[in-house]
Design a protein around this motif. Structure first.
Motif, PDB file in Angstrom:
ATOM      1  N   ILE A  35      71.375 102.067  70.898  1.00  0.00           N
ATOM      2  CA  ILE A  35      71.131 102.901  72.078  1.00  0.00           C
ATOM      3  C   ILE A  35      71.587 104.319  71.756  1.00  0.00           C
ATOM      4  CG2 ILE A  35      71.750 103.333  74.491  1.00  0.00           C
ATOM      5  CD1 ILE A  35      72.166 100.337  74.819  1.00  0.00           C
ATOM      6  N   GLY A  36      70.748 105.298  72.063  1.00  0.00           N
ATOM      7  CA  GLY A  36      71.118 106.687  71.809  1.00  0.00           C
ATOM      8  C   GLY A  36      70.631 107.583  72.926  1.00  0.00           C
ATOM      9  N   LYS A  37      71.109 108.812  72.948  1.00  0.00           N
ATOM     10  CA  LYS A  37      70.644 109.793  73.930  1.00  0.00           C
ATOM     11  C   LYS A  37      70.151 111.028  73.190  1.00  0.00           C
ATOM     12  CE  LYS A  37      73.737 113.308  74.024  1.00  0.00           C
ATOM     13  NZ  LYS A  37      73.461 114.745  74.063  1.00  0.00           N
ATOM     14  N   ALA A  38      69.303 111.805  73.831  1.00  0.00           N
ATOM     15  CA  ALA A  38      68.733 112.989  73.179  1.00  0.00           C
ATOM     16  C   ALA A  38      68.393 114.047  74.207  1.00  0.00           C
ATOM     17  CB  ALA A  38      67.490 112.607  72.387  1.00  0.00           C
ATOM     18  N   LYS A  39      68.515 115.284  73.765  1.00  0.00           N
ATOM     19  CA  LYS A  39      68.070 116.417  74.590  1.00  0.00           C
ATOM     20  C   LYS A  39      66.550 116.503  74.548  1.00  0.00           C
ATOM     21  CE  LYS A  39      69.039 121.349  75.198  1.00  0.00           C
ATOM     22  NZ  LYS A  39      69.816 122.507  74.659  1.00  0.00           N
ATOM     23  N   ASN A  40      65.991 116.134  73.383  1.00  0.00           N
ATOM     24  CA  ASN A  40      64.544 116.089  73.194  1.00  0.00           C
ATOM     25  C   ASN A  40      64.223 114.757  72.543  1.00  0.00           C
ATOM     26  OD1 ASN A  40      61.920 116.319  71.911  1.00  0.00           O
ATOM     27  ND2 ASN A  40      62.030 118.518  72.298  1.00  0.00           N
ATOM     28  N   LEU A  41      63.702 113.813  73.318  1.00  0.00           N
ATOM     29  CA  LEU A  41      63.501 112.439  72.823  1.00  0.00           C
ATOM     30  C   LEU A  41      62.538 112.383  71.639  1.00  0.00           C
ATOM     31  CD1 LEU A  41      63.318 110.610  76.260  1.00  0.00           C
ATOM     32  CD2 LEU A  41      64.977 110.143  74.450  1.00  0.00           C
ATOM     33  N   ARG A  42      61.443 113.155  71.686  1.00  0.00           N
ATOM     34  CA  ARG A  42      60.475 113.089  70.593  1.00  0.00           C
ATOM     35  C   ARG A  42      61.081 113.581  69.281  1.00  0.00           C
ATOM     36  NH1 ARG A  42      54.709 116.062  71.073  1.00  0.00           N
ATOM     37  NH2 ARG A  42      54.655 114.771  72.960  1.00  0.00           N
ATOM     38  N   ASN A  43      61.786 114.713  69.341  1.00  0.00           N
ATOM     39  CA  ASN A  43      62.387 115.251  68.121  1.00  0.00           C
ATOM     40  C   ASN A  43      63.457 114.302  67.559  1.00  0.00           C
ATOM     41  OD1 ASN A  43      60.766 117.464  68.418  1.00  0.00           O
ATOM     42  ND2 ASN A  43      62.379 118.834  69.167  1.00  0.00           N
ATOM     43  N   ARG A  44      64.255 113.717  68.445  1.00  0.00           N
ATOM     44  CA  ARG A  44      65.297 112.823  67.955  1.00  0.00           C
ATOM     45  C   ARG A  44      64.712 111.591  67.281  1.00  0.00           C
ATOM     46  NH1 ARG A  44      70.566 111.915  69.219  1.00  0.00           N
ATOM     47  NH2 ARG A  44      70.638 114.178  69.138  1.00  0.00           N
ATOM     48  N   LEU A  45      63.696 110.975  67.890  1.00  0.00           N
ATOM     49  CA  LEU A  45      63.104 109.772  67.304  1.00  0.00           C
ATOM     50  C   LEU A  45      62.327 110.102  66.032  1.00  0.00           C
ATOM     51  CD1 LEU A  45      62.009 108.035  70.613  1.00  0.00           C
ATOM     52  CD2 LEU A  45      63.738 107.229  69.007  1.00  0.00           C
TER      53      LEU A  45
END
Length: 592
Positions: A35-45
């Motif tokens: 499980i993770g969190k991101a400010k920008n989901l597309r860039n993080r994944l």
């Protein structure tokens, strides 16, 4: 939304929005991996789909199949949601903060009717007062004892102490407690004492010290030398409030300092705790990745969301956006450029450098041994996770198994497990231990071992083969050398001798170190289990000792010998045991 199989088809990444939120990575068997969190989901994944990522992440990506996302209004909401989901679901690859042991705090339980002074490693109630952390648990225990004895506040953790109209307990009779539960002192006066203790911890350290010195003189004049000596030793506990600080003359009273350092794709975060102008503790965290500003911000916030005491001030080497709305109180964020705060930051940076150099050296040495084991056993991939088994028993009574985990960072105690076994023979007991452990790891969705190490020979390897795991065994029958056998070729043994080949020597020393730790862990569990059974059987022979009193006697004294040698007053201090019953207990245990 439904799972997006971006790990099978990268073009599906376009389905992921460029918004803040939480993402959950699943395996092909629909097992939650991370499980993770991101400010920008597309860039993080997208970062997970690149090449040249660290071994830990590679292992997860090999298992990854799909991802689910939860979009949030902002990054702070994502962080809180991520933290709650990790605590609730405990994915196997979220290992950053798992089972991390905190430094102890002194806790004043203002949340209770009659507050107590006690010991805590976590922030449990926001209404309570926490002082610390302390680098030494032993010193803190001594300090708490001194405070309790000097101020005669509640001594026990018993819930009955929080009620009113109770009968005074043994501590009141011993003049060690004012007995607010029996209304021997008003609640208002009792709370004044508690507030005085709080003030003492914050400022007036000498008050308690002077009080103890006066009591020592009184006992000496009355020729009660044993009591005087005991109090004199207690003065050492007061010194932990007055120790000379590492950084002197600082105006920062209560603060934490964070230093980030990266080298060879490993990041070290060093957290320095300053309390009342004294640097009292420091802790290091290691990550197999680089830290950008977003990662640093995430670490600092998660550090406090895990229960650490939030100070009035936080020092950080570079500006980070830490919103106070995520905390329950206002925190001052400082980026020091000069003065005493800069000295604290430089100290944290120096410690980070030292700790990172040590960590990298250990990782390099472990990786070399892992590569040697890969060649030795003919494995397709480098093994990164080792589970080591040892069976302990006496003539196959009280049979137990201990399992320890070793990975590239060293022994990982969050994976240590112990099992009480039903089986009574070598093959059956090892088979039961391995199968139960592997099933537990699978059901808990934790990381399975790459290699299982056994203390034994062909019999133990046969048991491992039945359980379907890759295993090697260290046989005991050789005198001049140890025997390593591969699960896949039991007939052909690989011999490693000290001094024969340097590679052999390193692998042998490594495996022996792992075996010794498993042996220690299993034997400790075996001794404790046997001790509990022995004391229980002895107390079962005594009248008036039911399950509750037996449990309390064991928890307080731990062994028959300790009960036999204990003063009557200590036995009587247990609720429900009178002096006559205590005398009967000691008499019955004389011949045991």
């Amino acid at each position: 939304m439904n799972g997006v199989e971006i790990f099978l088809d990268k073009t599906l990444l376009r389905q992921i929005p460029k918004l803040s939120g939480v993402y959950k990575i699943y395996s092909s068997q629909n097992e939650l991996l991370y499980i993770g969190k991101a400010k920008n989901l597309r860039n993080r994944l997208a970062s997970y789909l690149r090449k040249n990522i660290d071994p830990y992440k590679q292992k997860m990506i090999q298992e990854a199949h799909s991802v689910e996302i939860i979009v949030t209004k902002n990054e702070e909401e994502a962080l809180l949601l991520e933290s709650n989901l990790i605590k609730e679901q405990r994915p196997p690859y979220n290992i950053v903060f798992r089972d991390d042991k905190s430094y102890p705090y002194l806790r004043i339980t203002y949340s209770e009717n009659f507050p107590r002074v006690t010991y805590s490693r976590r922030i449990k109630n926001k209404d309570d007062f926490y002082f610390g952390p302390f680098p030494s648990a032993e010193s803190l225990h001594m300090l708490i004892k001194v405070i309790k004895d000097s101020y005669k506040i509640i001594q026990k953790d018993d819930k009955s102490c929080q009620k009113t109209n109770q009968k005074p307990c043994i501590y009141y009779q011993m003049k060690k407690c004012l007995a607010p539960c029996a209304q021997m002192v008003s609640k208002q006066d009792y709370l004044k004492l508690i507030d005085e203790i709080k003030l003492l911890l914050s400022k007036n350290h000498d008050v308690l010290k002077n009080k103890i010195i006066e009591q020592i003189k009184k006992y000496a004049n009355e020729e009660q030398f044993e009591k005087a000596i005991e109090l004199r030793d207690s003065l050492e506990a007061i010194n932990i409030l007055k120790e000379k600080p590492i950084v002197t003359d600082t105006k920062a009273q209560i603060l934490d300092c964070f230093a980030f350092l990266e080298k060879d794709d490993i990041t070290c975060v060093y957290v320095l705790n300053v309390r009342l102008g004294k640097v009292i503790a420091g802790r290091s965290f290691f990550f197999n990745k680089s830290f950008d500003l977003e990662s640093k911000q995430e670490f600092v916030i998660q550090y406090y969301l895990q229960g650490e005491l939030l100070p009035k001030k936080i020092l950080i080497s570079e500006p980070l956006e830490l919103s106070n709305s995520i905390f329950e109180k206002k925190v001052e964020i400082v980026f020091p450029k000069k003065g005493e705060n800069l000295k604290i930051l430089e100290l944290a940076k120096n410690n980070a450098k030292e700790q990172l150099d040590l960590h990298l050296s250990k990782l390099k040495a472990n990786l070399e041994v892992f590569k040697q084991i890969k060649l030795l056993l003919g494995l397709e991939k480098i093994p990164y996770y080792f589970d080591v088994f040892d069976i302990a028993h006496i003539s196959f009574e009280y049979v137990v198994a201990g399992v320890v985990r070793f990975d590239i960072s060293g022994f990982n105690k969050s994976y240590y497990r112990k099992y009480k076994l039903e089986s009574k023979f070598e093959y059956e007991s090892m088979k039961e231990a391995i199968c139960r452990h592997i099933n537990l790891i699978k059901n808990s969705k934790l990381i399975l071992p790459d290699v299982v190490i056994l203390d034994g020979g062909p019999i133990q390897l046969k048991a491992a083969s039945f359980c379907g795991v890759k295993a090697i065994a260290i046989a005991k029958e050789k005198i001049d050398h140890k025997t390593i056998r591969s699960l896949y070729d039991v007939e052909d043994s690989v011999y490693l001798e000290h001094g024969k080949v340097e590679t052999d020597k390193k692998v042998l020393n490594f495996l022996q170190k792992l075996r010794d730790e498993a042996h220690r862990f299993a034997n400790t569990y075996h001794r404790n289990l046997r001790s509990k059974t022995t004391i229980a059987s002895a107390l079962d022979r005594i009248e008036f000792i039911g399950p509750k009193r037996k449990k309390e006697l064991f928890e307080k004294f731990g062994s028959i010998e300790n009960i036999k040698n204990a003063p009557l007053k200590d036995i009587v201090s247990i609720k429900g045991i009178s002096e006559s019953i205590a005398q009967m207990i000691k008499e019955k245990l004389k011949d045991f």
